[in-house]
Design a protein around this motif. Sequence first.
Motif, PDB file in Angstrom:
ATOM      1  N   ALA A   1       0.843  -1.198   0.000  1.00 47.06           N
ATOM      2  CA  ALA A   1       0.000   0.000   0.000  1.00 47.06           C
ATOM      3  C   ALA A   1       0.879   1.250   0.000  1.00 47.06           C
ATOM      4  CB  ALA A   1      -0.922  -0.012   1.211  1.00 47.06           C
ATOM      5  N   TRP A   2       1.890   1.256   0.883  1.00 47.02           N
ATOM      6  CA  TRP A   2       2.804   2.399   0.950  1.00 47.02           C
ATOM      7  C   TRP A   2       3.552   2.595  -0.356  1.00 47.02           C
ATOM      8  CZ3 TRP A   2       4.867   0.837   6.423  1.00 47.02           C
ATOM      9  CH2 TRP A   2       3.972   1.341   7.390  1.00 47.02           C
ATOM     10  N   TRP A   3       3.996   1.487  -0.890  1.00 46.59           N
ATOM     11  CA  TRP A   3       4.779   1.526  -2.138  1.00 46.59           C
ATOM     12  C   TRP A   3       3.970   2.196  -3.244  1.00 46.59           C
ATOM     13  CZ3 TRP A   3       9.755   0.492  -3.291  1.00 46.59           C
ATOM     14  CH2 TRP A   3      10.102   0.264  -4.621  1.00 46.59           C
ATOM     15  N   LEU A   4       2.698   1.783  -3.361  1.00 45.87           N
ATOM     16  CA  LEU A   4       1.855   2.336  -4.421  1.00 45.87           C
ATOM     17  C   LEU A   4       1.535   3.806  -4.157  1.00 45.87           C
ATOM     18  CD1 LEU A   4      -0.575  -0.630  -5.114  1.00 45.87           C
ATOM     19  CD2 LEU A   4       1.466   0.055  -6.381  1.00 45.87           C
ATOM     20  N   ARG A   5       1.376   4.155  -2.867  1.00 43.33           N
ATOM     21  CA  ARG A   5       0.994   5.525  -2.551  1.00 43.33           C
ATOM     22  C   ARG A   5       2.177   6.481  -2.657  1.00 43.33           C
ATOM     23  NH1 ARG A   5      -1.567   6.065   3.010  1.00 43.33           N
ATOM     24  NH2 ARG A   5      -2.731   4.307   2.214  1.00 43.33           N
ATOM     25  N   TYR A   6       3.327   6.050  -2.085  1.00 46.16           N
ATOM     26  CA  TYR A   6       4.429   7.011  -1.960  1.00 46.16           C
ATOM     27  C   TYR A   6       5.544   6.837  -2.983  1.00 46.16           C
ATOM     28  CZ  TYR A   6       2.182   7.832   2.530  1.00 46.16           C
ATOM     29  OH  TYR A   6       1.282   8.103   3.495  1.00 46.16           O
ATOM     30  N   VAL A   7       5.719   5.665  -3.519  1.00 44.48           N
ATOM     31  CA  VAL A   7       6.887   5.449  -4.365  1.00 44.48           C
ATOM     32  C   VAL A   7       6.527   5.466  -5.841  1.00 44.48           C
ATOM     33  CG1 VAL A   7       8.910   4.032  -4.778  1.00 44.48           C
ATOM     34  CG2 VAL A   7       7.890   4.100  -2.491  1.00 44.48           C
ATOM     35  N   VAL A   8       5.566   4.648  -6.220  1.00 44.81           N
ATOM     36  CA  VAL A   8       5.164   4.655  -7.628  1.00 44.81           C
ATOM     37  C   VAL A   8       3.656   4.813  -7.728  1.00 44.81           C
ATOM     38  CG1 VAL A   8       7.050   3.306  -8.590  1.00 44.81           C
ATOM     39  CG2 VAL A   8       5.097   2.138  -7.554  1.00 44.81           C
ATOM     40  N   GLY A   9       3.219   5.464  -8.760  1.00 43.11           N
ATOM     41  CA  GLY A   9       1.788   5.639  -8.935  1.00 43.11           C
ATOM     42  C   GLY A   9       1.180   4.509  -9.758  1.00 43.11           C
ATOM     43  N   ASP A  10       1.997   3.922 -10.605  1.00 42.33           N
ATOM     44  CA  ASP A  10       1.478   2.975 -11.590  1.00 42.33           C
ATOM     45  C   ASP A  10       1.784   1.542 -11.175  1.00 42.33           C
ATOM     46  OD1 ASP A  10       0.611   1.613 -13.737  1.00 42.33           O
ATOM     47  OD2 ASP A  10       2.232   2.273 -15.077  1.00 42.33           O
ATOM     48  N   ALA A  11       0.756   0.813 -10.740  1.00 45.11           N
ATOM     49  CA  ALA A  11       0.957  -0.543 -10.249  1.00 45.11           C
ATOM     50  C   ALA A  11       1.211  -1.524 -11.383  1.00 45.11           C
ATOM     51  CB  ALA A  11      -0.255  -0.985  -9.444  1.00 45.11           C
ATOM     52  N   ASN A  12       0.988  -1.090 -12.618  1.00 46.21           N
ATOM     53  CA  ASN A  12       1.053  -2.043 -13.722  1.00 46.21           C
ATOM     54  C   ASN A  12       2.428  -2.150 -14.376  1.00 46.21           C
ATOM     55  OD1 ASN A  12      -1.622  -2.866 -13.512  1.00 46.21           O
ATOM     56  ND2 ASN A  12      -2.289  -1.015 -14.579  1.00 46.21           N
ATOM     57  N   SER A  13       3.309  -1.196 -14.077  1.00 43.45           N
ATOM     58  CA  SER A  13       4.606  -1.289 -14.739  1.00 43.45           C
ATOM     59  C   SER A  13       5.435  -2.394 -14.100  1.00 43.45           C
ATOM     60  CB  SER A  13       5.348   0.047 -14.629  1.00 43.45           C
ATOM     61  OG  SER A  13       6.108   0.099 -13.457  1.00 43.45           O
ATOM     62  N   ALA A  14       6.138  -3.120 -14.939  1.00 49.94           N
ATOM     63  CA  ALA A  14       6.899  -4.275 -14.453  1.00 49.94           C
ATOM     64  C   ALA A  14       7.946  -3.849 -13.439  1.00 49.94           C
ATOM     65  CB  ALA A  14       7.557  -4.993 -15.624  1.00 49.94           C
ATOM     66  N   GLY A  15       8.561  -2.696 -13.701  1.00 50.90           N
ATOM     67  CA  GLY A  15       9.599  -2.213 -12.790  1.00 50.90           C
ATOM     68  C   GLY A  15       9.050  -1.979 -11.400  1.00 50.90           C
ATOM     69  N   ALA A  16       7.849  -1.374 -11.324  1.00 49.39           N
ATOM     70  CA  ALA A  16       7.243  -1.084 -10.029  1.00 49.39           C
ATOM     71  C   ALA A  16       6.952  -2.373  -9.273  1.00 49.39           C
ATOM     72  CB  ALA A  16       5.975  -0.276 -10.209  1.00 49.39           C
ATOM     73  N   VAL A  17       6.441  -3.388 -10.008  1.00 47.82           N
ATOM     74  CA  VAL A  17       6.094  -4.664  -9.371  1.00 47.82           C
ATOM     75  C   VAL A  17       7.343  -5.364  -8.856  1.00 47.82           C
ATOM     76  CG1 VAL A  17       5.222  -6.981  -9.821  1.00 47.82           C
ATOM     77  CG2 VAL A  17       3.945  -4.995 -10.640  1.00 47.82           C
ATOM     78  N   ILE A  18       8.377  -5.413  -9.684  1.00 50.69           N
ATOM     79  CA  ILE A  18       9.602  -6.094  -9.268  1.00 50.69           C
ATOM     80  C   ILE A  18      10.229  -5.386  -8.072  1.00 50.69           C
ATOM     81  CG2 ILE A  18      11.971  -6.671  -9.977  1.00 50.69           C
ATOM     82  CD1 ILE A  18      10.762  -7.232 -12.786  1.00 50.69           C
TER      83      ILE A  18
END
Lengths: 240, 316
Positions: free
Chosen positions: B64-81
């Motif tokens: 939850a924190w990662w999506l809110r504060y670090v990346v906005g786009d949950a669908n990019s592979a980089g964000a997921v990894i």
Amino acid sequence: MSSALLEVTDLEAGYGPINVLHKLSLRVDRGEIVAMIGANGAGKTTTLMCLSGVVRARAGKIAFEGRDLVADRVPAHDIVKLGLAQSPEGRKIFSRLTVLENLEMGAFTRSDKDGVKADIEKAFVMFPILRERQHQAGGLLSGGQQQMLAIARALMARPKLLLLDEPSLGLAPQIVVQIFDVIKELNKAGVSVLLVEQNARMALKVAHRGYVLETGRITFTDKADVLLNDPRIRAAYLGE
Amino acid sequence: MLELFAQSETAQFGQFLLLGLVLGSLYALIALGYTMVYGIIELINFAHGDLFMLGSFLALQLSAWWLRYVVGDANSAGAVIGLLFVMLLVTPLACAALNVATDRVIYKPLRSSPKLTVIVSAIGVSFIFMNVGLFWMGATPVKFPDLIPDTNLTPDTGVVVTWKDVMVIGVTIPAMIALTLFVKFTSLGKAMRATAQNPTAAQLMGINVDRVIAVTFAIGGALAGVASVVYGLYIKAVEYQMGFQNGLYAFTAAVLGGIGNIPGAVLGGLVIGVVGELGKAYVGAKWSEALIFGILILVLLFRPTGLLGARIREKV
């Protein structure tokens, strides 16, 4: 500076509400074999466990090379490093470690890999059966072999003072003789020994001096040959 | 799901077997924490399953924190990894720290008390953890982000193997191998085995037994943390009571394999996972637990020390 390697003064220790040792004092000089004899429950094992830091002393002094282990609250795992190692009663071999691993555990506090290797080789020369069995689990050895392993394991710490608790317990007479020969040899090589034994005759024969422990108190102490010839000792501990 | 209906019988069997192995390796990871702690201080750490639950909650919070504060786009592979990396790093560390702290504060002062005292306090810790979980995420199951695609990697075989399956195996197997190598070959690992076999003798060797116990709790906690992340990613839902059931299975796995025995815990976990899933499929879902515990009882009747339990007795 006295020649005392270990000087115990007025040591008190026990379990729960019971005090086992009452103002126990004893001394081991450099190069000596000192025997401590006494009946079951006299406090011999408690004394050794206290020296090794496994049982906490309640009062008194344990001066090892002049440093008081009680006042400094030296934990058990640092006592080995100071040069005080023990081969405990009942051997306490790591039964599912191999013979070799048991020896390595004895050298746990050391970081000189080559020195450890050389000492393992020495142990194998001293007890050839251990070389043959080096890859077997310690628990598969016979009682006598386990005793040899327990002594060899304690020596792996390169102790200045070796504590031996009942090394003859449960062993065939022939093996007992062999074990005591090794104790004499080790002593000649410079290791001081505090030997606890129910086999009083054997112990006093190899020792320089002896202490008699009765219900947590030292009741006699003298040169070993004097104790061997003392009629009271003969009656109480030598079965005469 | 449609694909499942088209599967041949062998393929179906393969599918259930795969699910069993996947769940089994998760049980195994948790079981290792039970068995290692038991091996060293003879404590059945009932709070271990709940530690696993808290781990998965932390992983959820991290995402939850990662999506809110670090990346906005949950669908990019980089964000997921990136998120997977953070979860698999932070969660095991936090679980390890919490496990060590619990031992320090609660179990350690009770080290010389009767065994039952410590076990009851472990049950207490279990409830405390569960309540923390309840306050944290509420009483209902919470969705865990679906980060790993369900693409069928083996379309021609009839058995559906997804990236999720690969992930579970790819994380659990290396973790177990690393643990085995650590315990077998490092000096601290050998000290652990020595302490488990004879704590007094270990002290006489100059082994700092307190330190060995702390390391054991740390490793057990870290493995529970790894399992908790993998579980969340695989099952995609977490809830505050999940520690109880999974912990019970894992504990059973540890006993089945021989409590205190590391390969035993792994074997026990796999057996329970496979038996549970095949039981659900071929005997009926309501019988699967009866089947698991029936097998446990049978094994213990004929081999009281478990499948791989110690056979060497101490010689006195």
